[in-house]
Design an enzyme around this catalytic site. Sequence first.
Site, PDB file in Angstrom:
ATOM      1  N   GLU A   1      16.885   7.560  -6.525  1.00 39.90           N
ATOM      2  CA  GLU A   1      16.446   6.313  -6.962  1.00 39.90           C
ATOM      3  C   GLU A   1      15.868   6.554  -8.326  1.00 39.90           C
ATOM      4  O   GLU A   1      14.860   7.228  -8.564  1.00 39.90           O
ATOM      5  CB  GLU A   1      15.696   5.532  -5.838  1.00 39.90           C
ATOM      6  CG  GLU A   1      15.069   4.109  -6.466  1.00 39.90           C
ATOM      7  CD  GLU A   1      16.063   3.292  -6.741  1.00 39.90           C
ATOM      8  OE1 GLU A   1      17.221   3.472  -6.313  1.00 39.90           O
ATOM      9  OE2 GLU A   1      15.868   2.474  -7.875  1.00 39.90           O
TER      10      GLU A   1
ATOM     11  N   THR B   1      21.503  -0.059  -8.236  1.00 38.67           N
ATOM     12  CA  THR B   1      21.706   1.207  -7.202  1.00 38.67           C
ATOM     13  C   THR B   1      23.324   1.163  -6.695  1.00 38.67           C
ATOM     14  O   THR B   1      23.921   2.168  -6.512  1.00 38.67           O
ATOM     15  CB  THR B   1      20.957   1.196  -6.019  1.00 38.67           C
ATOM     16  OG1 THR B   1      19.498   1.185  -6.397  1.00 38.67           O
ATOM     17  CG2 THR B   1      21.027   2.310  -4.946  1.00 38.67           C
TER      18      THR B   1
ATOM     19  N   ASP C   1      20.317   7.253 -10.124  1.00 36.40           N
ATOM     20  CA  ASP C   1      21.333   6.170 -10.121  1.00 36.40           C
ATOM     21  C   ASP C   1      21.257   5.413 -11.425  1.00 36.40           C
ATOM     22  O   ASP C   1      22.185   4.847 -11.875  1.00 36.40           O
ATOM     23  CB  ASP C   1      21.043   5.387  -8.697  1.00 36.40           C
ATOM     24  CG  ASP C   1      19.676   4.540  -8.887  1.00 36.40           C
ATOM     25  OD1 ASP C   1      18.734   5.047  -9.537  1.00 36.40           O
ATOM     26  OD2 ASP C   1      19.478   3.522  -7.789  1.00 36.40           O
ATOM     27  N   HIS C   2      19.910   5.116 -12.022  1.00 35.35           N
ATOM     28  CA  HIS C   2      20.053   4.312 -13.256  1.00 35.35           C
ATOM     29  C   HIS C   2      18.551   4.499 -14.073  1.00 35.35           C
ATOM     30  O   HIS C   2      17.827   5.311 -13.514  1.00 35.35           O
ATOM     31  CB  HIS C   2      20.122   2.813 -12.857  1.00 35.35           C
ATOM     32  CG  HIS C   2      19.288   2.286 -11.621  1.00 35.35           C
ATOM     33  ND1 HIS C   2      18.040   2.397 -11.856  1.00 35.35           N
ATOM     34  CD2 HIS C   2      19.595   2.014 -10.392  1.00 35.35           C
ATOM     35  CE1 HIS C   2      17.492   1.847 -10.792  1.00 35.35           C
ATOM     36  NE2 HIS C   2      18.531   1.897  -9.826  1.00 35.35           N
TER      37      HIS C   2
HETATM   38  C1  GP9 Z   1      17.860  -1.150  -2.049  1.00 32.58           C
HETATM   39  C2  GP9 Z   1      17.701  -0.008  -3.244  1.00 32.58           C
HETATM   40  C3  GP9 Z   1      17.391  -0.676  -4.411  1.00 32.58           C
HETATM   41  O1  GP9 Z   1      18.392  -0.675  -0.971  1.00 32.58           O
HETATM   42  O2  GP9 Z   1      18.757   0.856  -3.134  1.00 32.58           O
HETATM   43  O3  GP9 Z   1      18.328  -1.105  -5.247  1.00 32.58           O
HETATM   44  P1  GP9 Z   1      18.064  -1.283  -6.709  1.00 32.58           P
HETATM   45  O4  GP9 Z   1      16.962  -2.390  -7.039  1.00 32.58           O
HETATM   46  O5  GP9 Z   1      17.693  -0.274  -7.449  1.00 32.58           O
HETATM   47  O6  GP9 Z   1      19.614  -1.715  -7.288  1.00 32.58           O
HETATM   48 MN    MN Z   2      18.072   1.940  -7.721  1.00 35.84          MN
END
Ligand code: GP9
Ligand code: MN
Length: 620
Positions: A256, A298, A472-473
Amino acid sequence: MEKLKLSLKLLPDVYLFVLIIFIKTLSANVAMKLVYQSTFYTLFGILGSSLIFASILSLFKFKTRYIAFYIFDFLISLILLTDIVYNRYFLDVTSAALIKQAGLVGEVKDSVFALLKPWDLFYFVDFIFISLFYKYFKRNLVENETKLTKRLTSFAMLVILGLTFSYQSVKALDRRQPGILKTMYDKKYIVSNIGNINFHAFDLYNFIKRNVLNIKKIDEKEIKETLKWFEDKNANKNKNYFGEYRGKNLIVVQLEAFQGFVLERKINGQELTPNLNKLAKDSLVFENYYYQTAWGGTSDAEFLSNVSLLPARDGSVYYQYAGNKYNALPKELKGIGYSTAVMHANRPGFWNRTNMYRALGFDKYESEKDFNIDEIQGMGLSDKSFFKQAVEKMKSYDKPFYSFLITLSSHFPYKDYQNKIAKIINVGEFEGDVVGDYLKAVKYTDEAVGLFIDELKRSGLWDNSIVVFYGDHAAIPYEKRSSLAKIIYGKDDLTTLEWVTNQKVVMMIHFPDERIKGIDKTTAGQMDLYPTLANLYGIEPKYVLGRDLLNQKDGFILTREGNFVTNKYAYLKSSDKLVELKNGKEADKEKFKYLFDKYKTYFDMSNKMIEYDLLRYLER
Ligand code: GP9
Ligand code: MN
């Protein structure tokens, strides 16, 4: 005034209808255990939707209304009960896109009866006494109650009231969670704030808009051409490493918000990610690996990495196109005998994952309900506990397997709610700021990664698996770019080029035999992961947008924001400039028209593939 009073008096059955639907919708919210996130405005939403249905009812003459009452009541009850039962099984609400998921009915059919509870009959008890009410109304009704003007008056009154109430609840939801109605990332949260019926109205509207109103026709020729474009693009012969790792497990970890700059970074002399840095020495590291996510955050990263197409141009692909056919990485690995699982310790309905994972071909989805939530860090289960339990799960999976793990602790706003990592690293001037909190969260997740690797080694899985780590970002919002400038360059601000070229994420692949390692500087992005891994496992995906990074070095990535980057140039959408990466000098756009053409073609092809669900046509 008299007239108004009269019309108010004349439709008692309509008020009964409002009362019944209000109670039923409210109780659905309770049954789905959503009340804890509801607000006062939820009542507005539920009342609003009841009034809107009632307004339609009030248009009918008495006799037809009697029948319409039953029909509306029955349909609404059925929708509510479907949501409740579906939620018992999938922990989510239903949505119109499910119509396209043919397999679903079969999957649930056998368990529907097991899922029903005696008190579900509550949704239909009123059917007994409605007829009694109607008999009573009939005897006591005023003669001319069926007059059109009266019916129209009550219709207008009820519909205006209904819309006003519903609108208030929707507005309140948008204030609480801006943008949620655009991406629909948490359907249950929407239901808890505006009620089931309003949610389904929204969802149906989205579905119709996408599938009926917005459909520009695509003809047979264009379908063939599009598919052929992908096939030609992906027809490479003589590829290095083809199939050389078939039989090895694949463990992909999506971290994350792990932005690229955290790697090999020191904060006040302390190493930020010692465990990943150590691993990097024995791994293949992509230093210029960009995230390509859009509204879907995500979920877009998951999609890019497992499907190798760009995210939706608007909203989230996980919500809008969960009914599509995909030749995704898990499905392809399944095809060569792998067992496949995805793990993420959040509510399964989030980002419509339950539905999407089925479409991508994951056998198993280990969500929050499959983990023991024994320790919280950040948004949910701590990464340390998550990884530990994940290894336990993997030990019992059929081999070889593909496991896709998505971490959670380093999620914005990176708060340390339990005050456990306050001193994990001294962030100096960033203390008390979102950037400082981020650095601590990164440090924490890196520790978790270290423990995870140890655990994998102990279990014997490490030597038999390719293990991938990528972010992821982005983590640092644009408003905080001066902090980014300080951390990376030791200065106060970033140029547009610096900002754009820092939208990278961590990315490394560890091979069990450590034969392939080192630093790769090719400009690459999340859409390249699937083709790269596919080659190693001896799979030849034909409909991917990315390329195999072990066999092609001509860097190229594009983002939904409109930027693209090659190994030498970056197109900066915000200033409409093509510049050289090494010195920021502006280049002649005319001379590089082919890059702009390529960029446009990639977008078009990806959009067509998703929006027209083109892989369906291959079945015919
Ligand atoms: C939620 C988590 C967050 O399950 O993957 O998502 P995001 O807010 O980063 O898109
Ligand atoms: Mn995310």
